[in-house]
Design a protein around this motif. Structure first.
Motif, PDB file in Angstrom:
ATOM      1  N   GLN A   7       0.826  -1.202   0.000  1.00 39.80           N
ATOM      2  CA  GLN A   7       0.000   0.000   0.000  1.00 39.80           C
ATOM      3  C   GLN A   7       0.867   1.261   0.000  1.00 39.80           C
ATOM      4  O   GLN A   7       1.584   1.532   0.979  1.00 39.80           O
ATOM      5  CB  GLN A   7      -0.921   0.017   1.229  1.00 39.80           C
ATOM      6  N   GLU A  57       7.440   5.469   3.560  1.00 37.40           N
ATOM      7  CA  GLU A  57       5.981   5.585   3.634  1.00 37.40           C
ATOM      8  C   GLU A  57       5.353   4.281   3.167  1.00 37.40           C
ATOM      9  O   GLU A  57       5.976   3.480   2.488  1.00 37.40           O
ATOM     10  CB  GLU A  57       5.473   6.729   2.729  1.00 37.40           C
ATOM     11  N   ASP A  59       2.657   0.755   3.627  1.00 38.40           N
ATOM     12  CA  ASP A  59       2.546  -0.423   4.478  1.00 38.40           C
ATOM     13  C   ASP A  59       2.571  -1.681   3.613  1.00 38.40           C
ATOM     14  O   ASP A  59       2.272  -1.641   2.417  1.00 38.40           O
ATOM     15  CB  ASP A  59       1.248  -0.375   5.297  1.00 38.40           C
ATOM     16  N   PRO A  66      -0.258  -6.197   9.356  1.00 38.31           N
ATOM     17  CA  PRO A  66       0.594  -5.094   8.877  1.00 38.31           C
ATOM     18  C   PRO A  66       2.038  -5.298   9.323  1.00 38.31           C
ATOM     19  O   PRO A  66       2.301  -5.655  10.484  1.00 38.31           O
ATOM     20  CB  PRO A  66      -0.025  -3.862   9.541  1.00 38.31           C
ATOM     21  N   SER A  69       2.828  -0.377   9.712  1.00 36.19           N
ATOM     22  CA  SER A  69       1.999   0.671  10.311  1.00 36.19           C
ATOM     23  C   SER A  69       1.749   0.477  11.799  1.00 36.19           C
ATOM     24  O   SER A  69       1.473   1.436  12.519  1.00 36.19           O
ATOM     25  CB  SER A  69       0.657   0.776   9.574  1.00 36.19           C
ATOM     26  N   GLN A  70       1.858  -0.756  12.289  1.00 38.00           N
ATOM     27  CA  GLN A  70       1.644  -1.019  13.716  1.00 38.00           C
ATOM     28  C   GLN A  70       2.942  -1.429  14.401  1.00 38.00           C
ATOM     29  O   GLN A  70       2.946  -2.149  15.394  1.00 38.00           O
ATOM     30  CB  GLN A  70       0.565  -2.095  13.892  1.00 38.00           C
TER      31      GLN A  70
END
Length: 360
Positions: A7, A57, A59, A66, A69-70
Motif C-alpha cells: 500500500q 511511507e 505499508d 501489517p 503501520s503497527q
C-alpha cells in the motif's frame, strides 16, 4: 482480500526514488513476478517485503498482518523464505546443515528437523546429496540448496531475487520450470524478481512491469505481451517494431486510427485507448515481427501493404528474421525458415490492422 497487500510504498536512497508509492495485491498461492531493467525498484520492493529495507511511507500487509503501520515487524517474524541471486550457502557446512540452519535457530526437535529436511531434499531433487559440501555441487545444485533452505521452515511467502541469473542458459530454462511446478504443488505464495522477460513469461501467474520505481502494468503474461500499456512495456517484453507517426484520422466504427508514418501517409492500427486516438496525437504504430506477413507478389489486402527490400537475413534455426527497408525505414519480420527470398530482393509486407497497435 489479497494475501499480500503493498500500500502506497515509498522508498528513497538519498536523492534517488527507488519505489514511488506503488500499490500491489498478490493473491494466495500466486506467483507474481516483478520485472524490469536494473534500477527500476524491483529488488528494493522485494527487500521491503522481506523486511531487509525500511520504506519511508506505506505499508505491507501479509496474511492480514501489517508489517509497518503497527510497528516494524522483523524479518524473522514475517513468515518469509528468501532465495538470493548468489545462492548464499555456507561453504563450511554440508548440504544438510545448510538446509536446517533456520530450524535449529527455532529450536525445533531434532527428529522433526531430520524429517522436514528429508521432505524438502526430495522436493528439490537433492536426496542423497545431504553429506556433500557446496564446493562439491554444481551451480544448479547449490541453488536447489538455497531453495530447500527457504522452504524447510514452511514459510507463508517465498521471495526469489533473480535466483537463476548466475546459471547457464540451459540450466536456467530447466530450473524455471522446476520452481514453477514446486510452488504450485506446495500452494505457496511467491514473489519473483527478474530482468529476464522470457523467464517472467514462463514462470508467472501475473507480471508487474516496473520502470523508475513505478509499476507501469500488471497482468498475466499473455495480456502483457499482446496488450502492452505503452512503448516501454512493448519494447521490454519481446520484440516490437515501432514506427513514429501522427494520428490523421479516427475510424470510430472500427476502433482504429489512420496514422501517418515514414512508411506511408496511411497506416491503419487498432486503438484500445481512446485517449490516444485524437487527430494530431503523436504515437508509435507498432507490430510484432511474427505478425507481419510476407508476400512475393502484391497481396489482395487493400490497406497496410508495403513494398520493401530485404537488407539483412538472419537464420535462427526454425525461423528467419528479415530486416526489410520500406521507404528507408527498417522493420524486422519473422518468417518460416523455408522462404527462398534472399538479401537484396524486393517483397511485399502486410501489416494486419488487427495486429497493428498504437502506443505512446
Amino acid at each position: 482480500m489479497a494475501f499480500i497487500e503493498i500500500q502506497n510504498l515509498f522508498k528513497r536512497f538519498k536523492n534517488v526514488v527507488a519505489i514511488n508509492r506503488i500499490q500491489l495485491e498478490i493473491n494466495k498461492g500466486e506467483m507474481l513476478t516483478l520485472l524490469g531493467p536494473s534500477g527500476c525498484g524491483k529488488t528494493t520492493t522485494l527487500r521491503c517485503i522481506a523486511g531487509l529495507e525500511k520504506p519511508e511511507e506505506g505499508d505491507i500487509i501479509i496474511d492480514g498482518q501489517p508489517m509497518l503501520s503497527q510497528g516494524f515487524v522483523q524479518p524473522s517474524k514475517r513468515g518469509i523464505g528468501m532465495v538470493f541471486q548468489n545462492y548464499a550457502v555456507w561453504p563450511h557446512m554440508k548440504v544438510f546443515n545448510n538446509i536446517v540452519y533456520g530450524l535449529k535457530l527455532q529450536k525445533i526437535p531434532r527428529p522433526k528437523i531430520r524429517e522436514r529436511a528429508q521432505q524438502v531434499l526430495e522436493l528439490v531433487g537433492l536426496a542423497g546429496l545431504e553429506d556433500r559440501y557446496p564446493s562439491q555441487l554444481s551451480g544448479g545444485q547449490q541453488q536447489r540448496v538455497a531453495l530447500a533452505r527457504a522452504l524447510v521452515t514452511n514459510p507463508k511467502v517465498l521471495l526469489l531475487d533473480e535466483p537463476l541469473s548466475n546459471l547457464d542458459a540451459k540450466l536456467r530454462e530447466e530450473l524455471r520450470f522446476e520452481i514453477k511446478s514446486l510452488v504450485r504443488r506446495m500452494g505457496i505464495t511467491a514473489v519473483y524478481v527478474t530482468h529476464d522477460q522470457a523467464e517472467a513469461m514462463v514462470i508467472s501467474d501475473r507480471i508487474a512491469v516496473m520502470e523508475s520505481g513505478n509499476v507501469v502494468q500488471i497482468g498475466n503474461p499473455q495480456d502483457i505481451y499482446k496488450k502492452p500499456a505503452n512503448r516501454f512495456v512493448a519494447d521490454f517484453i519481446g520484440t516490437m517494431n515501432f514506427m513514429s507517426g501522427e494520428v490523421v484520422a479516427v475510424l470510430a466504427d472500427r476502433k482504429a486510427v489512420s496514422v501517418r508514418t515514414a512508411f506511408s501517409d496511411r497506416m491503419v492500427c487498432m486503438t484500445p485507448d481512446s485517449a490516444a486516438a485524437a487527430s494530431g496525437t503523436e504515437v508509435y504504430a507498432s507490430i510484432r515481427p511474427e505478425d507481419v506477413e510476407v508476400f512475393a507478389e502484391p497481396p489482395q489486402a487493400t490497406e497496410n501493404v508495403f513494398k520493401g527490400k530485404i537488407i539483412h537475413k538472419a537464420y535462427l534455426g526454425n525461423f528467419l528474421f528479415f530486416f526489410v527497408s520500406v521507404n528507408d525505414t527498417m522493420i524486422r519480420v519473422q518468417v518460416p525458415h523455408h522462404l527462398p527470398q534472399e538479401e537484396g530482393q524486393e517483397i511485399y509486407l502486410f501489416l494486419n490492422p488487427q495486429k497493428c497497435m498504437i502506443l505512446t
